[in-house]
Design an enzyme around this catalytic site. Structure first.
Site, PDB file in Angstrom:
ATOM      1  N   ILE A 111       0.882  -1.168   0.000  1.00 28.01           N
ATOM      2  CA  ILE A 111       0.000   0.000   0.000  1.00 28.01           C
ATOM      3  C   ILE A 111       0.923   1.222   0.000  1.00 28.01           C
ATOM      4  CG2 ILE A 111      -0.201  -0.134   2.525  1.00 28.01           C
ATOM      5  CD1 ILE A 111      -2.886   1.231   2.358  1.00 28.01           C
ATOM      6  N   SER A 112       0.716   2.133  -0.949  1.00 30.83           N
ATOM      7  CA  SER A 112       1.591   3.297  -1.063  1.00 30.83           C
ATOM      8  C   SER A 112       1.461   4.184   0.166  1.00 30.83           C
ATOM      9  CB  SER A 112       1.223   4.103  -2.310  1.00 30.83           C
ATOM     10  OG  SER A 112       1.480   3.371  -3.485  1.00 30.83           O
ATOM     11  N   LYS A 113       2.541   4.906   0.476  1.00 29.82           N
ATOM     12  CA  LYS A 113       2.471   5.796   1.628  1.00 29.82           C
ATOM     13  C   LYS A 113       1.490   6.936   1.345  1.00 29.82           C
ATOM     14  CE  LYS A 113       6.783   8.301   0.584  1.00 29.82           C
ATOM     15  NZ  LYS A 113       8.099   8.664   1.187  1.00 29.82           N
TER      16      LYS A 113
END
Length: 265
Positions: A111-113
């Site tokens: 999950i991208s920051k």
């Protein structure tokens, strides 16, 4: 072209009736965001409730950090404050859900920051007044970015090539009763012509170039945001704007996304 489906969180197999879900609410009060100056965040409908990670104050701190990092679009900041990121990460990692870091979600994906999610959606929204129209997301992952997009676009089509993640996103989104997200299991490199044209296309994986199918399915005036390998051999964020004169391409900062792959698994 086949008729576009309604608003299920998961598209039903051919020949079966889709199941529908209705919108739900989860919000952070504007006062809790504590934002001032150039960033004006619209009023949000509900006061913060809950304890710990369920508290709106936790998301408000994240939104304040995003504003300090340079995110300026009020629509994007509001959407980031509305979506409970801890519901999309593994249970062992929920304590890190609101830190500005990427986290594993299984099957070699992340999950991208929050800053990257907000930055890419802000680029997608540039030049648009009000909500975007129909948006295509390449790489559903755990469903978090699709949930954020649901607040800035009228419709979100999100395609995932890994069945395990497609099902995980469906399970994550179902309790939120997100009414305008369509989850598709398929090859993202082919995009999704049944929903085209799209006002925006956003990719969570980076390839050597932008697939032609994405450019073909982008609406006139639409914007495409994707990590792409540049001539220097490094991944960078690339923004493509489709105009009557052709495609305008802008190469921005270096990024590090999982590789774009074809086929399904």
């Amino acid at each position: 072209m086949s008729q576009r489906p309604g608003f299920p969180v998961k598209l039903s197999p051919p020949g079966t009736a889709p199941t529908r879900s209705s919108p739900g609410k989860s919000a952070v009060a504007p006062a809790a965001l504590g934002l001032s100056g150039a960033v004006a965040v619209p009023r949000m409908p509900l006061a913060p409730t809950g304890l710990g990670l369920d508290s709106g104050a936790v998301r408000a701190r994240m939104v304040r950090l995003l504003a300090q990092q340079g995110v300026r679009d009020a629509r994007v900041l509001e959407a980031m404050g509305l979506v409970e990121r801890h519901r999309f990460v593994e249970s062992a990692l929920v304590g890190q859900a609101y830190e500005d870091t990427s986290l594993p979600i299984g099957l070699g994906q992340t999950i991208s920051k929050p800053n990257v999610v907000a930055r890419m959606i802000e680029l997608l929204c540039q030049g648009a007044s009000g909500k975007l129209g129909r948006v295509l997301e390449i790489g559903t992952g755990c469903g978090y970015q699709a949930a954020v997009l649901s607040h800035v676009a009228t419709e979100v089509y999100s395609i995932e090539r890994l069945r395990g993640l497609h099902e995980k996103a469906r399970d994550n989104l179902r309790p939120l009763r997100v009414h305008n997200v369509h989850l598709i299991f398929g090859d993202g490199m082919l995009a999704y012509p049944q929903g085209a044209p799209y006002a925006g296309i956003i990719s969570a994986a980076g390839g050597d170039d932008i697939p032609q199918a994405w450019l073909d399915q982008l609406a006139m005036g639409g914007r495409l945001v994707a990590p792409t390998v540049t001539s220097a051999g490094q991944q960078a964020l690339v923004v493509i704007h489709k105009t009557p004169r052709g495609f305008e391409r802008q190469v921005l900062e270096a990024v590090n996304f999982v590789p774009l792959k074809s086929g399904v698994a």
